[in-house]
Write an enzyme that holds these catalytic residues in place. Structure first.
Site, PDB file in Angstrom:
ATOM      1  N   ASP A  47      14.271  59.847 -27.244  1.00 48.14           N
ATOM      2  CA  ASP A  47      13.860  59.339 -25.936  1.00 48.14           C
ATOM      3  C   ASP A  47      14.577  58.040 -25.610  1.00 48.14           C
ATOM      4  O   ASP A  47      15.163  57.878 -24.544  1.00 48.14           O
ATOM      5  CB  ASP A  47      12.349  59.048 -25.936  1.00 48.14           C
ATOM      6  CG  ASP A  47      11.527  60.161 -25.337  1.00 48.14           C
ATOM      7  OD1 ASP A  47      11.914  60.677 -24.284  1.00 48.14           O
ATOM      8  OD2 ASP A  47      10.491  60.506 -25.910  1.00 48.14           O
ATOM      9  N   GLU A  70      10.966  56.279 -18.109  1.00 48.93           N
ATOM     10  CA  GLU A  70       9.696  56.361 -18.830  1.00 48.93           C
ATOM     11  C   GLU A  70       9.548  55.313 -19.921  1.00 48.93           C
ATOM     12  O   GLU A  70       8.470  54.768 -20.130  1.00 48.93           O
ATOM     13  CB  GLU A  70       9.546  57.767 -19.428  1.00 48.93           C
ATOM     14  CG  GLU A  70       8.174  58.002 -20.023  1.00 48.93           C
ATOM     15  CD  GLU A  70       7.909  59.458 -20.353  1.00 48.93           C
ATOM     16  OE1 GLU A  70       6.736  59.772 -20.550  1.00 48.93           O
ATOM     17  OE2 GLU A  70       8.854  60.247 -20.435  1.00 48.93           O
ATOM     18  N   ASP A 135      13.683  61.091 -16.956  1.00 47.45           N
ATOM     19  CA  ASP A 135      12.849  61.399 -18.112  1.00 47.45           C
ATOM     20  C   ASP A 135      13.817  61.813 -19.222  1.00 47.45           C
ATOM     21  O   ASP A 135      14.389  62.904 -19.171  1.00 47.45           O
ATOM     22  CB  ASP A 135      11.858  62.529 -17.826  1.00 47.45           C
ATOM     23  CG  ASP A 135      10.767  62.595 -18.899  1.00 47.45           C
ATOM     24  OD1 ASP A 135      10.984  62.038 -19.988  1.00 47.45           O
ATOM     25  OD2 ASP A 135       9.709  63.201 -18.649  1.00 47.45           O
ATOM     26  N   ILE A 137      13.579  62.640 -22.423  1.00 49.62           N
ATOM     27  CA  ILE A 137      13.177  63.909 -23.042  1.00 49.62           C
ATOM     28  C   ILE A 137      11.842  64.298 -22.432  1.00 49.62           C
ATOM     29  O   ILE A 137      10.792  63.779 -22.806  1.00 49.62           O
ATOM     30  CB  ILE A 137      13.055  63.822 -24.579  1.00 49.62           C
ATOM     31  CG1 ILE A 137      14.400  63.504 -25.221  1.00 49.62           C
ATOM     32  CG2 ILE A 137      12.519  65.152 -25.137  1.00 49.62           C
ATOM     33  CD1 ILE A 137      14.349  63.426 -26.743  1.00 49.62           C
ATOM     34  N   ASP A 138      11.902  65.195 -21.448  1.00 51.35           N
ATOM     35  CA  ASP A 138      10.688  65.716 -20.825  1.00 51.35           C
ATOM     36  C   ASP A 138      10.188  66.854 -21.706  1.00 51.35           C
ATOM     37  O   ASP A 138      10.929  67.775 -22.021  1.00 51.35           O
ATOM     38  CB  ASP A 138      11.024  66.234 -19.420  1.00 51.35           C
ATOM     39  CG  ASP A 138       9.818  66.812 -18.717  1.00 51.35           C
ATOM     40  OD1 ASP A 138       8.692  66.369 -18.994  1.00 51.35           O
ATOM     41  OD2 ASP A 138      10.000  67.718 -17.886  1.00 51.35           O
ATOM     42  N   THR A 140       8.167  66.079 -24.794  1.00 50.36           N
ATOM     43  CA  THR A 140       8.381  65.590 -26.163  1.00 50.36           C
ATOM     44  C   THR A 140       7.611  66.434 -27.181  1.00 50.36           C
ATOM     45  O   THR A 140       8.076  66.630 -28.300  1.00 50.36           O
ATOM     46  CB  THR A 140       7.979  64.110 -26.303  1.00 50.36           C
ATOM     47  OG1 THR A 140       6.739  63.879 -25.651  1.00 50.36           O
ATOM     48  CG2 THR A 140       9.016  63.207 -25.705  1.00 50.36           C
ATOM     49  N   ASP A 295       8.660  63.506 -13.954  1.00 47.60           N
ATOM     50  CA  ASP A 295       8.327  64.831 -14.482  1.00 47.60           C
ATOM     51  C   ASP A 295       8.561  65.954 -13.474  1.00 47.60           C
ATOM     52  O   ASP A 295       8.407  67.129 -13.825  1.00 47.60           O
ATOM     53  CB  ASP A 295       6.856  64.870 -14.922  1.00 47.60           C
ATOM     54  CG  ASP A 295       6.622  64.149 -16.235  1.00 47.60           C
ATOM     55  OD1 ASP A 295       7.568  64.062 -17.044  1.00 47.60           O
ATOM     56  OD2 ASP A 295       5.497  63.661 -16.460  1.00 47.60           O
TER      57      ASP A 295
END
Length: 354
Positions: A47, A70, A135, A137-138, A140, A295
């Site tokens: 991330d 994020e 984002d 890593i959408d 996780t 998101d």
């Protein structure tokens, strides 16, 4: 003549592709370096690293633009071993194609510069100006269980999404590959990986996720639903993200007989945009929860440009001008434009008693 937002699109696609190379490396390691976060969702070293790489590319090309992202670096500033672990990943991740890497501004100078870049994602968002939403890593939890995740980037201008890019390393390259029940876990990125992209008014595209220059893209369209009984719908794996019992009732009332496909992240938006799935439902589980703009921004545009309609459960378009959250919306319904009103009507019928 160059199309509107041509440079933004190229930079966004390459930035997502480069960041995905880092996330793929982390995905293959057993210890993914999870650290806890205030909202209890798992965060990985991927991330932080992916966010730094994307912001670096944006700042090199569009230094005046604001960024909503994020992650923040406070956790890393107090944990030198973790910071160093992430820096090792970041400094060794680059695109194979020199011209593409140069377009993104090249390497980040040092670990301190990396932390500063991560913290450049602190814009409050809003209805004015150019604002990118990231984002890194959408999904996780999907990432950690070996399922679906996405690297997500969108540009909003005066609150309206103009450019959207999703990198989905674990989705099949083939746009015609149907969704399978096991797509949400135990996946591989071998021979997989796709980049979805869209510019407002210019349609949506998919291309194989590479490690250098951009691969050739092809237009994608949502699949027309001729018989609702043969339609498939996607929802979140996590019951805390979407009301799964209500989704099952909605499917039954619509006459959908196939079981839902559960997967994490905006890979759901990409999957329905190219016709691998048909409908995406994200139903409210709490009266107070507000969806984060990062998101949904890229996926919302990609589905709409592929011939779909995206609204909340009240039938309102998603409003990205209210800050860092979709404060004016509740839930998400994405479906082919021709059947969206039918799906919306049944959704409202099922959730009305609340």
């Amino acid at each position: 003549m160059a199309s509107v937002y041509a440079k933004e699109l190229e930079v966004a696609q390459l930035a997502v592709q480069r960041a995905a190379q880092l996330t793929k490396r982390v995905f293959h390691e057993k210890a993914k370096g999870t650290v806890s976060k205030d909202d209890k969702s798992p965060v990985t070293i991927g991330d932080f690293g992916a966010q730094a790489l994307i912001i670096s590319a944006l700042k090199a090309n569009f230094p005046a633009d604001e960024i909503v992202a994020e992650e923040e670096s406070e956790r890393l500033r107090g944990d030198v071993p973790l910071r160093d672990q992430i820096w090792e990943l970041v400094k060794s991740t680059q695109l194979d194609d020199g011209a593409s890497e140069q377009l993104l501004g090249g390497a980040i100078k040092d670990a301190d510069a990396m932390l500063e870049l991560i913290d450049n994602g602190n814009s409050k968002g809003g209805a004015k100006g150019r604002i990118w939403a990231i984002d890194p890593i959408d999904g996780t939890k999907g990432f950690l269980r070996g399922g679906q995740y996405a690297v997500c980037l969108a540009l909003m201008v005066d609150g309206d999404v103009k450019v959207g890019v999703l990198g989905c390393p674990n989705l099949p390259v083939d746009d015609a590959a149907p969704l399978t029940a096991d797509i949400g876990a135990n996946q591989t990125d071998e021979g997989r990986g796709v980049v979805f992209s869209a510019v407002l008014g210019q349609g949506a595209t998919s291309r194989p996720l590479g490690s250098g220059a951009l691969a050739e893209g092809q237009p994608i369209q949502m699949k027309p639903i001729t018989e609702m009984s043969s339609a498939s719908f996607c929802e979140s794996v996590e019951s805390g993200h979407s009301n799964q019992s209500e989704a099952a009732q909605i499917a039954q009332k619509l006459g959908i007989t196939r079981p839902s496909v559960r997967m994490d992240s905006q890979a759901k938006y990409g999957s329905i945009a190219r016709g691998a799935g048909d409908i995406y439902l994200r139903l409210p589980v709490s009266a107070t929860y507000q969806e984060k703009i990062w998101d949904h921004a890229a996926g919302d545009l990609i589905v709409r440009e592929a011939g779909g309609q995206v609204t909340d459960t009240l039938g309102n378009r998603l409003d990205f001008s209210k800050g860092r959250t979709l404060a004016a919306n509740r839930g998400v319904i994405a479906a082919p434009a021709a059947v969206h009103s039918q799906v919306l009507s049944v959704v409202q019928e099922v959730i009305a008693p609340k």
